[in-house]
Motif scaffolding. Structure first.
Motif, PDB file in Angstrom:
ATOM      1  N   GLY A  16       0.614  -1.169   0.144  1.00  0.00           N
ATOM      2  CA  GLY A  16      -0.004  -0.433  -0.090  1.00  0.00           C
ATOM      3  C   GLY A  16       1.591   1.275   0.151  1.00  0.00           C
ATOM      4  N   THR A  17      -0.041   2.178  -0.385  1.00  0.00           N
ATOM      5  CA  THR A  17       0.690   3.901  -0.990  1.00  0.00           C
ATOM      6  C   THR A  17       0.797   4.301   0.632  1.00  0.00           C
ATOM      7  N   ALA A  18       1.122   5.236   1.456  1.00  0.00           N
ATOM      8  CA  ALA A  18       0.198   6.494   2.080  1.00  0.00           C
ATOM      9  C   ALA A  18       1.626   7.860   2.391  1.00  0.00           C
ATOM     10  N   GLY A  19       1.225   7.909   2.391  1.00  0.00           N
ATOM     11  CA  GLY A  19       2.140   9.108   2.556  1.00  0.00           C
ATOM     12  C   GLY A  19       2.560   9.824   4.014  1.00  0.00           C
ATOM     13  N   VAL A  78      -0.889  -0.313  -4.147  1.00  0.00           N
ATOM     14  CA  VAL A  78      -2.397  -0.162  -3.715  1.00  0.00           C
ATOM     15  C   VAL A  78      -2.257   1.685  -4.034  1.00  0.00           C
ATOM     16  N   LEU A  79      -3.299   1.990  -4.755  1.00  0.00           N
ATOM     17  CA  LEU A  79      -2.526   3.315  -4.679  1.00  0.00           C
ATOM     18  C   LEU A  79      -4.450   3.833  -4.534  1.00  0.00           C
ATOM     19  N   GLY A  80      -4.342   4.629  -3.152  1.00  0.00           N
ATOM     20  CA  GLY A  80      -5.898   5.427  -3.068  1.00  0.00           C
ATOM     21  C   GLY A  80      -6.208   6.251  -3.641  1.00  0.00           C
ATOM     22  N   ALA A  81      -7.654   6.563  -3.391  1.00  0.00           N
ATOM     23  CA  ALA A  81      -8.366   7.431  -4.255  1.00  0.00           C
ATOM     24  C   ALA A  81      -7.806   9.346  -3.970  1.00  0.00           C
ATOM     25  N   GLU A  82      -8.435   9.734  -4.970  1.00  0.00           N
ATOM     26  CA  GLU A  82      -8.180  11.427  -4.654  1.00  0.00           C
ATOM     27  C   GLU A  82      -8.056  11.716  -3.393  1.00  0.00           C
ATOM     28  N   GLY A  83      -9.074  11.708  -2.611  1.00  0.00           N
ATOM     29  CA  GLY A  83      -9.321  13.170  -1.552  1.00  0.00           C
ATOM     30  C   GLY A  83      -9.157  12.101  -0.530  1.00  0.00           C
ATOM     31  N   GLU A  84      -9.450  10.759   0.097  1.00  0.00           N
ATOM     32  CA  GLU A  84      -9.657   9.824   1.000  1.00  0.00           C
ATOM     33  C   GLU A  84      -8.479   8.816   1.016  1.00  0.00           C
ATOM     34  N   GLY A  85      -8.096   8.289   0.204  1.00  0.00           N
ATOM     35  CA  GLY A  85      -6.427   8.044   0.348  1.00  0.00           C
ATOM     36  C   GLY A  85      -7.158   6.734  -0.088  1.00  0.00           C
ATOM     37  N   LEU A  86      -6.552   5.551   1.023  1.00  0.00           N
ATOM     38  CA  LEU A  86      -6.297   4.276   1.103  1.00  0.00           C
ATOM     39  C   LEU A  86      -7.595   3.803   2.143  1.00  0.00           C
ATOM     40  N   SER A 109       5.573   5.213   1.875  1.00  0.00           N
ATOM     41  CA  SER A 109       5.382   6.563   1.002  1.00  0.00           C
ATOM     42  C   SER A 109       6.987   7.263   0.543  1.00  0.00           C
ATOM     43  N   ILE A 110       5.867   7.779  -0.759  1.00  0.00           N
ATOM     44  CA  ILE A 110       7.496   8.701  -1.279  1.00  0.00           C
ATOM     45  C   ILE A 110       7.466   9.876  -0.216  1.00  0.00           C
ATOM     46  N   PRO A 111       9.014   9.679   0.029  1.00  0.00           N
ATOM     47  CA  PRO A 111       9.820  11.161   0.362  1.00  0.00           C
ATOM     48  C   PRO A 111       9.193  12.350  -0.167  1.00  0.00           C
ATOM     49  N   MET A 112       8.276  13.404   1.063  1.00  0.00           N
ATOM     50  CA  MET A 112       7.973  14.585   0.072  1.00  0.00           C
ATOM     51  C   MET A 112       8.738  15.074   0.156  1.00  0.00           C
ATOM     52  N   LEU A 113       9.606  16.623  -0.436  1.00  0.00           N
ATOM     53  CA  LEU A 113      10.778  16.828  -0.177  1.00  0.00           C
ATOM     54  C   LEU A 113      10.383  19.098  -0.266  1.00  0.00           C
ATOM     55  N   GLU A 149       0.948  18.352   0.190  1.00  0.00           N
ATOM     56  CA  GLU A 149       0.834  17.378   0.918  1.00  0.00           C
ATOM     57  C   GLU A 149       1.025  15.878   0.652  1.00  0.00           C
ATOM     58  N   SER A 150       0.442  15.739  -0.643  1.00  0.00           N
ATOM     59  CA  SER A 150       0.934  14.442  -1.175  1.00  0.00           C
ATOM     60  C   SER A 150       0.448  14.779  -3.052  1.00  0.00           C
ATOM     61  N   LEU A 151       1.249  13.819  -3.823  1.00  0.00           N
ATOM     62  CA  LEU A 151       1.065  13.794  -5.232  1.00  0.00           C
ATOM     63  C   LEU A 151      -0.162  12.943  -6.019  1.00  0.00           C
ATOM     64  N   ASN A 152      -0.567  13.872  -6.948  1.00  0.00           N
ATOM     65  CA  ASN A 152      -1.610  13.354  -7.966  1.00  0.00           C
ATOM     66  C   ASN A 152      -1.175  12.096  -7.639  1.00  0.00           C
ATOM     67  N   VAL A 161       0.921  10.547 -10.096  1.00  0.00           N
ATOM     68  CA  VAL A 161       2.279  10.265 -10.363  1.00  0.00           C
ATOM     69  C   VAL A 161       2.673   9.833  -9.431  1.00  0.00           C
ATOM     70  N   ALA A 162       1.900   9.702  -8.444  1.00  0.00           N
ATOM     71  CA  ALA A 162       2.435   8.523  -7.320  1.00  0.00           C
ATOM     72  C   ALA A 162       2.796   7.393  -7.954  1.00  0.00           C
ATOM     73  N   THR A 163       1.480   6.875  -8.809  1.00  0.00           N
ATOM     74  CA  THR A 163       1.430   5.154  -9.260  1.00  0.00           C
ATOM     75  C   THR A 163       2.807   5.393 -10.806  1.00  0.00           C
TER      76      THR A 163
HETATM   77  C1  LIG Z   1      -3.617  12.474  -3.814  1.00  0.00           C
HETATM   78  S1  LIG Z   1      -2.773  11.099  -2.992  1.00  0.00           S
HETATM   79  C2  LIG Z   1      -4.508  11.106  -1.732  1.00  0.00           C
HETATM   80  C3  LIG Z   1      -4.290  11.950  -0.290  1.00  0.00           C
HETATM   81  C4  LIG Z   1      -4.980  11.594   0.463  1.00  0.00           C
HETATM   82  N1  LIG Z   1      -5.154  12.658   1.440  1.00  0.00           N
HETATM   83  C5  LIG Z   1      -4.350  10.600   1.962  1.00  0.00           C
HETATM   84  O1  LIG Z   1      -4.309  11.271   3.155  1.00  0.00           O
HETATM   85  O2  LIG Z   1      -4.094   9.726   1.453  1.00  0.00           O
HETATM   86  C6  LIG Z   1      -4.196   9.822  -4.037  1.00  0.00           C
HETATM   87  C7  LIG Z   1      -2.961   8.507  -3.293  1.00  0.00           C
HETATM   88  O3  LIG Z   1      -1.746   9.068  -4.450  1.00  0.00           O
HETATM   89  C8  LIG Z   1      -1.002   7.973  -3.566  1.00  0.00           C
HETATM   90  N2  LIG Z   1       0.346   9.443  -2.967  1.00  0.00           N
HETATM   91  C9  LIG Z   1       0.274  10.263  -3.025  1.00  0.00           C
HETATM   92  N3  LIG Z   1       1.350  10.986  -2.352  1.00  0.00           N
HETATM   93  C10 LIG Z   1       1.850   9.757  -1.482  1.00  0.00           C
HETATM   94  C11 LIG Z   1       3.328   9.791  -0.729  1.00  0.00           C
HETATM   95  N4  LIG Z   1       3.926  10.816  -1.334  1.00  0.00           N
HETATM   96  N5  LIG Z   1       3.860   8.873  -0.866  1.00  0.00           N
HETATM   97  C12 LIG Z   1       2.670   7.758  -0.950  1.00  0.00           C
HETATM   98  N6  LIG Z   1       1.365   7.456  -1.888  1.00  0.00           N
HETATM   99  C13 LIG Z   1       1.098   8.275  -2.345  1.00  0.00           C
HETATM  100  C14 LIG Z   1      -1.438   7.908  -1.765  1.00  0.00           C
HETATM  101  O4  LIG Z   1      -1.857   6.173  -2.754  1.00  0.00           O
HETATM  102  C15 LIG Z   1      -2.411   8.278  -2.212  1.00  0.00           C
HETATM  103  O5  LIG Z   1      -3.409   7.700  -1.441  1.00  0.00           O
END
Ligand SMILES: C[S@@+](CC[C@H](N)C(=O)[O-])C[C@H]1O[C@@H](n2cnc3c(N)ncnc32)[C@H](O)[C@@H]1O
Length: 251
Positions: free
Chosen positions: A178-181, A199-207, A220-224, A228-231, A234-236
């Protein structure tokens, strides 16, 4: 005749049409090939079409331009059944010739995001995109357009219960990531076996909670920067290309 035409759509280019002939041959009605194309790609296409018993009609290249105005058809257009064939997870997993590389989308709602994810999945050689039937966008015209041909090449598996499908993958020795920030383990440090489902989550809700709990690991993908998060597409791309890179490097 008019009725059957209304249930067809056209797809273009050798890659997309050969993939369709391989994965979903019954959907291909007929193929129009530029009569001047006699190179290796055209021969490859003719071979696949003959194997599947699909008629290939030689035509003037200008006629192809008229059939698909503005499309980069490369000299070949196929008419295919517009209805989406239901492909199961077993259909995909039973025919793999390398460890699985799957993309699972947990409730993506934007068709352009779905299309972009399919496009990444094609580019990285993923074996399928798996998505739930409910509370997620389907393979709409907008998604198909955004996929730029990848909707024809990457099997799209719709499942009724995503958590159950993840468990089925695990039973078949596929590591579910699973992927989550907020995950503490980063993509660059984490280890995984070759067969993986990302496993990638939904735009707003995430997984969703159950999806998250069913995963073998979360990364997580490190964010510098400051966002808060990637589209999701892009994360895919980041995750699947890292998985492919490690596999190619034998790491
Ligand atoms: C727009 S993000 C959802 C953001 C959402 N608010 C959350 O809390 O996860 C859509 C999906 O992209 C993936 N994603 C985006 N940024 C990520 C990151 N920095 N690390 C890991 N996954 C990321 C995750 O699977 C996330 O559920």
């Amino acid at each position: 005749m008019a009725e059957s035409r209304s249930q067809t759509r056209s797809i273009h280019g050798f890659h997309a049409i050969i993939a369709k002939l391989r994965h979903d041959p019954e959907a291909v009605k007929e193929i129009y090939l530029d009569a001047n194309r006699q190179d290796g790609r055209a021969k490859d296409l003719l071979r696949h079409a003959e194997t599947q018993g699909v008629r290939v009609i030689p035509v003037d290249g200008k006629r192809l331009d008229g059939m698909a105005p503005g499309a980069r058809h490369q000299g070949v257009i196929a008419l295919v059944d517009a209805r989406i064939r239901h492909i199961t997870l077993d259909d995909v997993l039973d025919t793999l010739d390398e460890p699985a590389l799957l993309l699972v989308l947990d409730g993506i709602t934007d068709p352009r995001n779905l299309g972009a994810c399919l496009r990444v999945a094609d580019a990285v050689g993923a074996h399928a995109v798996v998505a739930p039937k409910d509370r997620a966008v389907g393979l709409t015209d907008v998604a198909i357009k955004a996929a730029s041909g990848a909707a024809e090449t990457v099997p799209y598996v719709v499942v009724t219960n995503l958590a159950r499908s993840l468990r089925e993958m695990k039973e078949r020795d596929i590591w579910v990531v699973g992927t989550a920030g907020e995950a503490t383990s980063t993509l660059y440090e984490a280890q995984w076996p070759e067969a993986t489902a990302w496993v990638l989550g939904a735009e707003g809700e995430g997984l969703r909670r159950l999806t998250r709990e069913t995963c073998d690991a979360l990364v997580s993908i490190p964010m510098l920067g400051s966002v808060e998060s990637l589209n999701v597409s892009v994360a895919t791309g980041v995750c699947l290309f890292e998985a492919r890179r490690r596999r190619m490097a034998g790491a």
